[in-house]
Design an enzyme around this catalytic site. Structure first.
Site, PDB file in Angstrom:
ATOM      1  N   GLU A  22       6.213  -0.783  -5.670  1.00 24.07           N
ATOM      2  CA  GLU A  22       5.513  -1.863  -6.369  1.00 24.07           C
ATOM      3  C   GLU A  22       3.998  -1.789  -6.147  1.00 24.07           C
ATOM      4  OE1 GLU A  22       5.595  -6.771  -6.367  1.00 24.07           O
ATOM      5  OE2 GLU A  22       6.507  -5.662  -4.721  1.00 24.07           O
ATOM      6  N   HIS A  23       3.591  -1.779  -4.897  1.00 22.73           N
ATOM      7  CA  HIS A  23       2.164  -1.703  -4.554  1.00 22.73           C
ATOM      8  C   HIS A  23       1.880  -0.361  -3.885  1.00 22.73           C
ATOM      9  CE1 HIS A  23       3.287  -6.069  -3.934  1.00 22.73           C
ATOM     10  NE2 HIS A  23       2.381  -6.163  -4.894  1.00 22.73           N
TER      11      HIS A  23
END
Length: 425
Positions: free
Chosen positions: A318-319
């Site tokens: 995600e990040h």
């Protein structure tokens, strides 16, 4: 060659946990389908100890709640919303309707039409997610959605005032103090007191994410968001304190939040566990972050930046923070990530709360096929066509033969009728 200095839980362990969630959510959805508001109220009382006369907050309720907040809180929310709104407007302006003449007399186009109604879920629980109000409600409004409703749970039996303020300031048309699967289901299928929406969006815990999965089809969704994931890609120039801080800063989201480090530096790889242990001694959310790192943390030692790209794209987290000498190399070469944070000057918290990009991002390797929430998610790209009589004859003759090739004789007659009618004798 990749060397695992530390590994998290296996895929099988994760699957065992998710199957229990699936069964629980299925039962809740069925209950609300059968009993509507009665089931919603019982579930809210059971899970949140919350059963008000009405879950819908009146305009007077909202103004009273906002009036109790310090001026600085309101100003900070306004600043964050200005940043999110500004970037969303730039994104919206990049999405254009088109009409082109592809052949003489053949006009094809598309329009980007906003979804009519959207339900936004704003998580609560241990951390009232004020920022999620900006990310979903505000973005939907910039996209042009006519009706945007929003749900958030009470916080330990109390009204989460800052979250309510942010929801109102973002432009929510209806605000319900209601959480969990019951909120997602009520917005999706409707009850006696809540008119259903066409699409539901927003992050949440494992139960909320599973509800979105099971409700998809009845309504549209933004994406299936699992636990927060954070990857730090680092080389010999990276600061161990920053790497550890940024991993733990996201691990506090929950005990199942994965954190990973891919590094070309053996010294960093071998010293990181000690630095994380040091910071956990003073971190106020260590009770959560420590479990997340212990069970779901990993450290990968690679030989080259090229290997780092390969391994990062496999994880598709995600990040992704890039703490390397030349971070633009990863901007140019990475393909699977939700949000990218380049250089030690930025970090995931900026993206989560205030800088302007959206924090609702793909997890569980969904970054291999989708990006995160943005104005485009609230738009339907709908095509249209029109042709002149002359073009209808030309296209019709091709259509006749192609329809007959596939055995669609009714299709062929649609074309043949136009050819007969418009062909000049």
């Amino acid at each position: 060659m990749v060397t695992y200095i530390k590994e998290g839980q296996s895929d099988q362990q994760k699957q065992d946990a998710s199957s229990k969630v699936e069964q629980a959510v299925s039962g809740i959805i069925k209950d609300i389908e059968d009993r509507g508001d009665t089931a919603v109220r019982e579930l809210s009382e059971k899970f949140d100890k919350w059963s008000p006369e009405s879950f819908l907050l009146s305009p007077e309720d909202i103004q009273t709640i906002i009036g109790e907040l310090p001026k600085q809180v309101i100003e900070d929310i306004q600043f964050a919303q200005e940043q999110i709104q500004n970037f969303a407007r730039h994104q919206r302006s990049s999405i254009q309707d088109i009409e082109v003449e592809t052949r003489p007399g053949v006009f094809l186009g598309h329009k980007n039409i906003p979804v009519n109604s959207v339900g936004c879920y704003i998580p609560g629980g241990r951390y009232p997610m004020v920022a999620s109000s900006h990310m979903s409600i505000l973005t939907a409004k910039v996209a042009g959605v006519k009706r945007v409703i929003a749900c958030t749970p009470p916080s330990n039996g109390e009204v989460p005032a800052a979250t309510i303020a942010a929801m109102h300031m973002a432009g929510a048309d209806e605000i319900y103090l209601l959480g969990g699967v019951q909120a997602m289901t009520a917005m999706s299928i409707g009850t006696e007191s809540i008119e259903p929406v066409d699409m539901i969006v927003g992050p949440g815990n494992a139960f909320v994410a599973e509800a979105k999965r099971q409700l998809f089809g009845k309504v549209g969704i933004d994406l299936l968001a699992g636990p927060t994931e954070t990857l730090v890609i680092a080389d010999h120039t990276a600061d161990a304190e920053i790497v550890a801080t940024d991993i733990l800063g996201q691990a506090e989201h929950g005990p199942t939040s994965p954190g990973a480090v891919i590094t070309t530096s053996r010294a960093l790889a071998e010293s990181l566990e000690e630095e994380i242990a040091r910071q956990l001694q003073t971190l106020s959310t260590a009770d959560v972050a420590e479990v997340a790192w212990r069970d779901h943390g990993s450290i990968l030692l690679v030989e080259t930046l090229q290997e780092a790209v390969v391994e990062a794209d496999k994880l598709a987290y995600e990040h992704v923070e890039v703490l390397t000498e030349h971070p633009d190399y990863f901007l140019q070469n990475l393909t699977n990530y939700g949000g990218l944070f380049l250089g030690q000057e930025t970090n995931v918290a900026y993206g989560d709360k205030v800088i302007g990009t959206n924090h609702t991002l793909p997890t569980k390797q969904a970054a291999k096929y989708t990006g995160g929430l943005w104005v485009g998610k609230f738009l339907k790209n709908c095509t249209y066509q029109r042709v002149t009589e002359e073009a209808s004859v030309e296209i019709g003759k091709y259509a006749e033969r192609l329809c007959e090739l596939e055995g669609f004789m009714g299709h062929k007659e649609q074309a043949s009728l136009r050819v007969r009618r418009y062909e000049k004798k």
